[in-house]
Design an enzyme around this catalytic site. Structure first.
Site, PDB file in Angstrom:
ATOM      1  N   GLU A  91      31.808   6.063  43.533  1.00 46.70           N
ATOM      2  CA  GLU A  91      30.450   5.691  43.153  1.00 46.70           C
ATOM      3  C   GLU A  91      29.550   6.920  43.121  1.00 46.70           C
ATOM      4  O   GLU A  91      29.741   7.868  43.878  1.00 46.70           O
ATOM      5  CB  GLU A  91      29.896   4.668  44.150  1.00 46.70           C
ATOM      6  N   CYS A 104      23.469  11.933  43.084  1.00 41.73           N
ATOM      7  CA  CYS A 104      24.202  12.059  44.341  1.00 41.73           C
ATOM      8  C   CYS A 104      25.679  11.840  44.019  1.00 41.73           C
ATOM      9  O   CYS A 104      26.083  10.724  43.678  1.00 41.73           O
ATOM     10  CB  CYS A 104      23.668  11.007  45.311  1.00 41.73           C
ATOM     11  N   CYS A 111      36.830   8.482  52.744  1.00 43.57           N
ATOM     12  CA  CYS A 111      36.602   9.624  53.635  1.00 43.57           C
ATOM     13  C   CYS A 111      37.437   9.467  54.895  1.00 43.57           C
ATOM     14  O   CYS A 111      37.685   8.350  55.337  1.00 43.57           O
ATOM     15  CB  CYS A 111      35.121   9.688  54.010  1.00 43.57           C
ATOM     16  N   CYS A 115      32.776   8.448  60.542  1.00 43.29           N
ATOM     17  CA  CYS A 115      31.449   8.328  61.161  1.00 43.29           C
ATOM     18  C   CYS A 115      31.104   6.849  61.360  1.00 43.29           C
ATOM     19  O   CYS A 115      31.295   6.034  60.450  1.00 43.29           O
ATOM     20  CB  CYS A 115      30.387   9.007  60.304  1.00 43.29           C
ATOM     21  N   CYS A 118      28.759   4.775  58.840  1.00 44.54           N
ATOM     22  CA  CYS A 118      28.942   4.981  57.402  1.00 44.54           C
ATOM     23  C   CYS A 118      29.892   3.952  56.786  1.00 44.54           C
ATOM     24  O   CYS A 118      30.991   3.726  57.292  1.00 44.54           O
ATOM     25  CB  CYS A 118      29.491   6.384  57.181  1.00 44.54           C
ATOM     26  N   CYS A 329      21.802   5.746  51.322  1.00 42.34           N
ATOM     27  CA  CYS A 329      22.620   6.622  52.162  1.00 42.34           C
ATOM     28  C   CYS A 329      23.608   5.849  53.019  1.00 42.34           C
ATOM     29  O   CYS A 329      23.236   4.904  53.709  1.00 42.34           O
ATOM     30  CB  CYS A 329      21.718   7.401  53.109  1.00 42.34           C
TER      31      CYS A 329
HETATM   32  S1  SF4 Z   1      29.019  10.099  56.698  1.00 41.24           S
HETATM   33 FE1  SF4 Z   1      30.667   8.883  55.744  1.00 41.24          FE
HETATM   34  S2  SF4 Z   1      31.234  10.009  53.911  1.00 41.24           S
HETATM   35 FE2  SF4 Z   1      30.055  11.433  55.216  1.00 41.24          FE
HETATM   36  S3  SF4 Z   1      31.596  12.496  56.448  1.00 41.24           S
HETATM   37 FE3  SF4 Z   1      30.955  10.722  57.678  1.00 41.24          FE
HETATM   38  S4  SF4 Z   1      32.441   9.120  57.137  1.00 41.24           S
HETATM   39 FE4  SF4 Z   1      32.590  10.699  55.550  1.00 41.24          FE
END
Ligand code: SF4
Length: 342
Positions: A91, A104, A111, A115, A118, A329
């Site tokens: 995306e 963006c 990923c 985190c 996220c 975000c």
């Molecule tokens: S915020 Fe999300 S996309 Fe960014 S590094 Fe952490 S897990 Fe990965």
């Protein structure tokens, strides 16, 4: 599958045309067609002879990838869905403001960084993007000719795909490429130190670091990367670097209710960032399914901002954009999607 020309650098194309027995200057003609003009097929490269075009078409394709879905938020933010070469999806968000259009871009499919806050993290890691797939997110959107700024803040950790990210920046900034100023590009990292140092050395684009809390134990819970690369060390490395007036470093700070907005956080942030010319961008947390974290009220964010500014840290609040279409975000995800199974 034919190899794609879009996403190749001038030196790569020079090698390629020489290999086909074509003159070296053909590579420069091709970069003009790829990155400066509005065409999408090799047959439209009209200053190349028919024979040259036929030779290219035999082995290569132009290589643009069109989005398969576009959603538009009530605030004008758009979210584009692009298929990838590996039959996955990514995306891209386009955020219009009064005098700019910021794109963006994603740098990975999913990923691996995990985190807590996220949505992309919940998807897990599904693959790297090529430089061509990164730049395609700028070239193949409806606003392609109007893009003023690019931020690498979409899906993925850019420095976990360093080579392709650097190559994409080269294509965006080189005279033979999009010829954009690197000052219009910001790459955001959670603090992968080796990749960050290579990026600082090899590119002139701005750096943004996801900070979110200055305290070790708290940050470890939010961002597992803290174990390998503590924020104290990340900032120490950045302080060694010369950030003048031209090149900026900023820190992204998602505010979670009751977690990272206390006077102790203000004091510790002031200590951590002491002596560094930088800015903190406060971001409202957008609730992600399956996390215990909560979104704070506007007054809490404003109050935290005022306290940081009083301590001498330039702090701004980033407006939330595109939340209704999950473009804000931390909300990008293509977990359930695979080409052909939608
Ligand atoms: S915020 Fe999300 S996309 Fe960014 S590094 Fe952490 S897990 Fe990965």
């Amino acid at each position: 599958m034919k190899e794609r020309l879009f996403g190749k650098t001038l030196p790569e194309l020079q090698e390629l045309v020489l290999g086909l027995g074509l003159p070296k200057f053909t590579a420069r003609q091709i970069t003009d067609w790829l990155y400066k003009k509005e065409i999408s097929s090799i047959d439209e490269m009209t200053n190349l002879s028919k024979k040259t075009r036929d030779l290219l078409v035999e082995k290569f394709e132009f290589g643009l990838i069109q989005p398969t879905k576009v959603q538009e938020s009530i605030d004008g933010t758009k979210k584009y869905l692009f298929p990838t070469v590996q039959n996955k999806f990514i995306e891209t968000a386009m955020i219009p403001e009064r005098d700019r259009k910021t794109v963006c871009v994603s740098s990975q499919v999913g990923c691996k960084m995990g985190c807590l806050f996220c949505f992309t993290a919940k998807q897990g890691f599904q693959g790297q993007l090529t430089a061509g797939e990164i730049v395609n997110q700028i070239k193949s959107i409806e606003e392609a000719g109007e893009v003023s700024n690019i931020v690498y803040m979409g899906m993925g950790e850019p420095f976990d795909n360093l080579e392709q990210v650097l190559k994409s920046i080269e294509i965006l900034t080189a005279g033979w490429g999009f010829a954009m100023s690197p000052r219009r590009i910001t790459v955001s990292t959670i603090g992968i130190i080796p990749g960050m140092l290579t990026f600082l050395e090899k590119s002139e684009a701005h750096l943004a670091v996801s900070l979110h809390t200055p305290f070790n134990d708290e940050r470890q819970k939010l961002m597992p990367v803290q174990v390998a690369y503590p924020i104290e060390e990340v900032v120490a490395e950045i302080k060694r670097w010369d950030f003048g007036r031209q090149r900026r470093v900023s820190f992204e700070y998602i505010v979670f209710e009751g977690l990272n907005d206390s006077p102790q956080h203000v004091r510790e942030l002031a200590r951590l960032l002491d002596g560094l010319r930088c800015r903190i961008n406060l971001i409202r947390f957008h609730p992600v399914p399956g996390t215990p974290l909560k979104s704070p009220g506007d007054n809490i964010i404003q109050n935290f901002k005022d306290q940081l500014n009083q301590k001498g840290i330039l702090t701004t609040v980033r407006a939330s954009r595109g939340q209704d279409i999950y473009a804000a975000c931390g909300l990008l995800s293509t977990k359930e999607m695979n080409v052909g199974t939608k």
